[in-house]
Design a protein around this motif. Structure first.
Motif, PDB file in Angstrom:
ATOM      1  N   ALA A 122      82.005 -21.306  82.452  1.00 47.48           N
ATOM      2  CA  ALA A 122      82.520 -21.839  81.186  1.00 47.48           C
ATOM      3  C   ALA A 122      81.506 -21.527  80.096  1.00 47.48           C
ATOM      4  O   ALA A 122      80.350 -21.202  80.387  1.00 47.48           O
ATOM      5  N   PRO A 123      81.920 -21.575  78.839  1.00 47.36           N
ATOM      6  CA  PRO A 123      80.965 -21.315  77.755  1.00 47.36           C
ATOM      7  C   PRO A 123      79.720 -22.186  77.875  1.00 47.36           C
ATOM      8  O   PRO A 123      79.809 -23.375  78.201  1.00 47.36           O
ATOM      9  N   VAL A 124      78.566 -21.579  77.621  1.00 46.17           N
ATOM     10  CA  VAL A 124      77.299 -22.287  77.760  1.00 46.17           C
ATOM     11  C   VAL A 124      76.489 -22.112  76.481  1.00 46.17           C
ATOM     12  O   VAL A 124      76.512 -21.056  75.858  1.00 46.17           O
ATOM     13  N   SER A 125      75.811 -23.164  76.084  1.00 46.80           N
ATOM     14  CA  SER A 125      74.933 -23.098  74.917  1.00 46.80           C
ATOM     15  C   SER A 125      73.566 -23.615  75.315  1.00 46.80           C
ATOM     16  O   SER A 125      73.395 -24.270  76.348  1.00 46.80           O
ATOM     17  N   GLY A 126      72.570 -23.311  74.501  1.00 47.46           N
ATOM     18  CA  GLY A 126      71.218 -23.757  74.820  1.00 47.46           C
ATOM     19  C   GLY A 126      70.225 -23.235  73.809  1.00 47.46           C
ATOM     20  O   GLY A 126      70.592 -22.837  72.710  1.00 47.46           O
ATOM     21  N   HIS A 127      68.951 -23.231  74.212  1.00 45.05           N
ATOM     22  CA  HIS A 127      67.904 -22.781  73.305  1.00 45.05           C
ATOM     23  C   HIS A 127      66.829 -22.028  74.064  1.00 45.05           C
ATOM     24  O   HIS A 127      66.758 -22.070  75.302  1.00 45.05           O
ATOM     25  N   VAL A 128      65.987 -21.340  73.309  1.00 39.33           N
ATOM     26  CA  VAL A 128      64.837 -20.616  73.844  1.00 39.33           C
ATOM     27  C   VAL A 128      63.577 -21.246  73.261  1.00 39.33           C
ATOM     28  O   VAL A 128      63.492 -21.477  72.052  1.00 39.33           O
ATOM     29  N   ALA A 129      62.600 -21.549  74.134  1.00 28.77           N
ATOM     30  CA  ALA A 129      61.356 -22.172  73.686  1.00 28.77           C
ATOM     31  C   ALA A 129      60.170 -21.338  74.138  1.00 28.77           C
ATOM     32  O   ALA A 129      60.196 -20.719  75.206  1.00 28.77           O
ATOM     33  N   ASP A 130      59.109 -21.307  73.312  1.00 32.51           N
ATOM     34  CA  ASP A 130      57.893 -20.603  73.713  1.00 32.51           C
ATOM     35  C   ASP A 130      57.014 -21.531  74.549  1.00 32.51           C
ATOM     36  O   ASP A 130      57.403 -22.642  74.896  1.00 32.51           O
TER      37      ASP A 130
END
Length: 262
Positions: A18-26
Motif C-alpha cells: 500500500a502507499p507508504v510515506s516517511g522521512h529520511v534522517a542523517d
C-alpha cells in the motif's frame, strides 16, 4: 547499502503493498527529506538527494519502521563493468547481475574500510562533543578532510580547518559548550593501487570456489601448499591485498592502523 555522490540521487527499494510515506534522517537525527511512495507489484522506490556525505536512515511512518540505512559516499571502489573486464568471463557469466556485483562491492568496501582503519574515498561522519576551552577538536575517525557544518551551542561556526586527527577552530570553544560536527574523512584522492586490489579481492569471492573454503592447505605435485587464511593471515587472506590494507608503507600499505579481523 552504499550509494555514491557521483551517481546522483539515491534510490531505495521499499517493500509495501500500500502507499507508504516517511522521512529520511542523517546521523544527527535531523530530518533531511520526506517521501511518499506508491508501490507496484509489492515494491516501490524512494528517491532523495542527500545534502552531504554520510549515513542516512530511511524511515517509514510508524514507530520503529526503518526501511533502510544508506552510506552515502563520494564514489565506488569499482564498477560492475570494472569487475567484468577484470574477470574476463571466467566466473561472471551472463546470469550474474549487476545487483549481485554491487552487493559484493559493498562487502569489499566494508572489509577494506575496517582493515585499513579508514575509507579509501571521501565519506561523511557526524559527531557530538564538548568544548574544552581549546580551539582544537579531535575526531573519532582518522584522516578528516573538511568540516561541512559546525554548530557550537546551536550557532553556526565557519572556518574550521582539518589538521591531523581533528579540526582547528577559528577561536577557542568554551569549556562545556555543545559541539555538533558534520565532516568528511578518508582519502580525498584514492591510492592508485585501490582499484586493482579491490578487484582482486572481489574476484576471489564471486563464483564457485576452486577449493574448500575451510581448507588451510593442499597436497600438490611438488609438496604441500599452505593457503593464506582470511582473519588469521590478514583481512582477506590474499597477501598482496592484505599488504595494501596494512599500515606499513614499506609493504605498500595505505592503512592508518592494523585491524585484527577474527
Amino acid at each position: 547499502m552504499h550509494a555514491y555522490r557521483c551517481h546522483g540521487p539515491v534510490r531505495v527499494l521499499v517493500e509495501a503493498d500500500a502507499p507508504v510515506s516517511g522521512h529520511v534522517a542523517d546521523e544527527s537525527g535531523t530530518e533531511v527529506a520526506r517521501f511518499e511512495a506508491v508501490p507496484e507489484g509489492g515494491a516501490a522506490f524512494v528517491e532523495f538527494q542527500p545534502p552531504r556525505l554520510g549515513r542516512y536512515r530511511v524511515m517509514a511512518d510508524g514507530v520503529g519502521a526503518r526501511v533502510a540505512t544508506v552510506d552515502y559516499r563520494e564514489e565506488p571502489y569499482f564498477t560492475a563493468d570494472d569487475l567484468r573486464a577484470y574477470d574476463d568471463g571466467s566466473k561472471l557469466s551472463e546470469d550474474v547481475s549487476d545487483a549481485f556485483i554491487e552487493a559484493v562491492r559493498d562487502h569489499v568496501e566494508a572489509v577494506f574500510d575496517r582493515a585499513a582503519g579508514t575509507p579509501f574515498v571521501a565519506c561523511g561522519a557526524f559527531e557530538r562533543t564538548m568544548g574544552t576551552g581549546s580551539a582544537r577538536i579531535r575526531t573519532a575517525r582518522p584522516m578528516p578532510i573538511r568540516a561541512v557544518r559546525v554548530l557550537v551551542d546551536g550557532r553556526e561556526v565557519e572556518g574550521a580547518s582539518a589538521r591531523g586527527m581533528g579540526f582547528d577552530m577559528p577561536a577557542p570553544v568554551p569549556r562545556g559548550s555543545r559541539v555538533e560536527l558534520w565532516y568528511e574523512h578518508g582519502y580525498e584522492d584514492p591510492p592508485a593501487a585501490l582499484l586493482h586490489n579491490a578487484l582482486v579481492y572481489a574476484n576471489s569471492i564471486v563464483g564457485s570456489p576452486s577449493v574448500n573454503p575451510r581448507a588451510t592447505g593442499a597436497q600438490a605435485e611438488f609438496g604441500y601448499m599452505r593457503f593464506a587464511v582470511a582473519g588469521k593471515d590478514g583481512a582477506t587472506g590474499i597477501p598482496e591485498v592484505d599488504a595494501f590494507l596494512s599500515s606499513d608503507p614499506s609493504k605498500g600499505g595505505f592503512g592508518v592502523r592494523r585491524a585484527v579481523v577474527a
